[in-house]
Design a protein around this motif. Structure first.
Motif, PDB file in Angstrom:
ATOM      1  N   LEU A  72      43.513  31.291  30.952  1.00  0.00           N
ATOM      2  CA  LEU A  72      42.895  32.258  31.865  1.00  0.00           C
ATOM      3  C   LEU A  72      41.562  31.730  32.385  1.00  0.00           C
ATOM      4  O   LEU A  72      41.007  30.788  31.848  1.00  0.00           O
ATOM      5  CB  LEU A  72      42.656  33.585  31.140  1.00  0.00           C
ATOM      6  N   TYR A  73      41.066  32.362  33.441  1.00  0.00           N
ATOM      7  CA  TYR A  73      39.717  32.076  33.923  1.00  0.00           C
ATOM      8  C   TYR A  73      39.116  33.363  34.460  1.00  0.00           C
ATOM      9  O   TYR A  73      39.814  34.301  34.828  1.00  0.00           O
ATOM     10  CB  TYR A  73      39.714  30.957  34.972  1.00  0.00           C
ATOM     11  N   ARG A  74      37.786  33.407  34.460  1.00  0.00           N
ATOM     12  CA  ARG A  74      37.057  34.613  34.831  1.00  0.00           C
ATOM     13  C   ARG A  74      36.658  34.574  36.303  1.00  0.00           C
ATOM     14  O   ARG A  74      36.186  33.556  36.801  1.00  0.00           O
ATOM     15  CB  ARG A  74      35.823  34.746  33.951  1.00  0.00           C
ATOM     16  N   VAL A  75      36.877  35.711  36.982  1.00  0.00           N
ATOM     17  CA  VAL A  75      36.485  35.878  38.376  1.00  0.00           C
ATOM     18  C   VAL A  75      35.845  37.257  38.498  1.00  0.00           C
ATOM     19  O   VAL A  75      36.510  38.275  38.242  1.00  0.00           O
ATOM     20  CB  VAL A  75      37.707  35.812  39.332  1.00  0.00           C
ATOM     21  N   ASP A  76      34.567  37.294  38.836  1.00  0.00           N
ATOM     22  CA  ASP A  76      33.858  38.567  39.015  1.00  0.00           C
ATOM     23  C   ASP A  76      34.081  39.531  37.849  1.00  0.00           C
ATOM     24  O   ASP A  76      34.361  40.721  38.052  1.00  0.00           O
ATOM     25  CB  ASP A  76      34.275  39.230  40.326  1.00  0.00           C
TER      26      ASP A  76
END
Length: 140
Positions: A72-76
């Motif tokens: 996963l990766y974080r966006v806002d």
């Protein structure tokens, strides 16, 4: 990549899923001949909730922290499943190539995946969606 039937309305045509407010139906049997076009192409976001992260990590047999760091990766402030380069752009990290393409986390896939193609962005755009998805029926 069939949708969860709890998210659809009854259809007069057996096997065709419909949802109120959408001018098209969806035939999940068409997924058998598809290479996962709904899970590949232009880059995008595949949002996952904390509950979905727990289900996916349990299904894969890994710790949720490891899932977050590797998949996963974080966006806002939100988390999205990573995408990887593919012949036609990008594909979901969990999409295994082949015909039909196979989702490695299909039984616990996120709600966003379960509800495709009945997304608000496709209301009134059934014809356009039919160009990408072989399962779209009666897109008038």
């Amino acid at each position: 990549m069939t949708m969860d039937r709890r998210d659809t309305d009854e259809s007069p045509h057996p096997g065709i899923l419909r949802k109120k407010g959408f001018e098209f139906g969806f035939d999940p049997e068409a997924c058998a001949a598809c290479a996962g076009r709904c899970c590949s192409g232009d880059p995008g976001r595949i949002w996952v909730s904390e509950g979905e992260i727990a289900k996916i990590s349990r299904f894969l047999g890994i710790h949720p922290v490891d899932l977050v760091h590797t998949c996963l990766y974080r966006v806002d402030g939100r988390l999205s499943i990573r995408e990887v380069p593919a012949d036609d752009g990008f594909r979901c990290l969990f999409l295994e190539s082949g015909r039909p393409a196979r989702c490695a986390v299909y039984p616990v896939r996120p709600r966003q995946c379960r509800t495709f193609p009945f997304w608000d962005r496709y209301r009134g755009r059934g014809r356009l969606l039919a160009e990408e998805c072989p399962g779209i029926r009666n897109p008038d």
